[in-house]
Design a protein around this motif. Structure first.
Motif, PDB file in Angstrom:
ATOM      1  N   ARG A 164      51.265  35.338   7.288  1.00  0.00           N
ATOM      2  CA  ARG A 164      51.351  35.523   8.753  1.00  0.00           C
ATOM      3  C   ARG A 164      49.526  34.080   9.205  1.00  0.00           C
ATOM      4  N   GLU A 174      47.811  31.496  10.915  1.00  0.00           N
ATOM      5  CA  GLU A 174      46.833  31.289  12.259  1.00  0.00           C
ATOM      6  C   GLU A 174      46.903  29.591  11.994  1.00  0.00           C
ATOM      7  N   ALA A 208      45.935  34.107   6.354  1.00  0.00           N
ATOM      8  CA  ALA A 208      44.807  34.836   6.158  1.00  0.00           C
ATOM      9  C   ALA A 208      43.852  34.846   4.372  1.00  0.00           C
ATOM     10  N   HIS A 219      47.183  32.590  18.798  1.00  0.00           N
ATOM     11  CA  HIS A 219      45.736  33.496  17.944  1.00  0.00           C
ATOM     12  C   HIS A 219      44.896  32.355  17.724  1.00  0.00           C
ATOM     13  N   ASP A 220      43.482  33.159  17.623  1.00  0.00           N
ATOM     14  CA  ASP A 220      42.500  32.715  17.488  1.00  0.00           C
ATOM     15  C   ASP A 220      41.983  31.889  16.077  1.00  0.00           C
ATOM     16  N   THR A 223      40.890  33.715  13.762  1.00  0.00           N
ATOM     17  CA  THR A 223      39.975  34.759  12.478  1.00  0.00           C
ATOM     18  C   THR A 223      41.203  36.076  12.447  1.00  0.00           C
ATOM     19  N   PHE A 224      42.826  36.096  12.405  1.00  0.00           N
ATOM     20  CA  PHE A 224      43.800  36.963  12.019  1.00  0.00           C
ATOM     21  C   PHE A 224      42.812  38.586  12.616  1.00  0.00           C
ATOM     22  N   ARG A 225      42.687  38.660  13.042  1.00  0.00           N
ATOM     23  CA  ARG A 225      41.949  39.889  13.899  1.00  0.00           C
ATOM     24  C   ARG A 225      42.473  40.851  15.724  1.00  0.00           C
ATOM     25  N   GLY A 226      43.696  39.506  16.007  1.00  0.00           N
ATOM     26  CA  GLY A 226      44.755  39.867  16.670  1.00  0.00           C
ATOM     27  C   GLY A 226      44.004  39.663  17.644  1.00  0.00           C
ATOM     28  N   ARG A 227      43.289  38.470  18.078  1.00  0.00           N
ATOM     29  CA  ARG A 227      42.679  38.037  19.418  1.00  0.00           C
ATOM     30  C   ARG A 227      43.308  36.766  19.363  1.00  0.00           C
TER      31      ARG A 227
END
Length: 167
Positions: A55, A57, A77, A120-121, A123-127
């Motif tokens: 993934r 971002e 990530a 996605h923002d 941060t790899f936190r799904g936000r």
């Protein structure tokens, strides 16, 4: 007849980072497919990334324009810089759009390549954050109207307008 660049994952091709598709089951898209309007394309694969792949971002969730300007990178990530692949894929998408005189694109929202309104923002936190991906930004700068998969009716209106004036 106007043709449309479309994210390959929306057409059922398993090209996403996780090796899956995000097939869009929509009557309008199906009719465009039957008419031969759709040009499936995955900028990440065309940019040299494998399937599956880690993934990625856009750092800071700042969006494709910042990546195009060289002020942001696209990272996995674990911190690997994959920016060059995303830029190569965006350039390949632009080359296809230019060669086929495409004026409209339907792209997968949320993607660091294809996001049209959100990505996605970083941060790899799904936000998610407002913004566009690299391919969407590059196509837009060059006059291609980009729409996410949830804005097909708007794309249809633009297509009708283009065809009414002869492209």
């Amino acid at each position: 007849m106007e043709r449309i660049l479309v994210s390959a994952c929306l057409m059922g091709r398993p090209v996403r980072f996780d090796g899956q598709a995000k097939t869009l089951d929509d009557a309008l898209l199906a009719s465009w497919r039957a008419e031969g309007r759709l040009v499936p394309f995955c900028p990440e694969v065309e940019g040299g990334l494998p399937v599956p792949r880690p993934r990625a971002e856009i750092e800071g969730g700042v969006g494709g324009p910042a990546v195009l300007a060289g002020s942001a990178r696209i990272l996995t990530a674990d911190g690997a810089d994959v920016t060059r692949h995303f830029l190569a894929g965006a350039q390949a998408a632009l080359a296809v759009a230019r060669s086929l005189n495409l004026k409209v694109a339907i792209l997968k929202d949320g993607s660091p390549s294809c996001g049209t309104l959100r990505i996605h923002d970083g941060t790899f936190r799904g936000r998610v954050a407002p913004g566009s991906g690299v391919t969407a930004a590059l196509l837009s700068v060059h006059g291609v109207r980009v729409f996410g998969e949830d804005r097909l009716a708007e794309a249809a209106t633009v297509l009708r307008e283009l065809e009414a004036v002869g492209g």
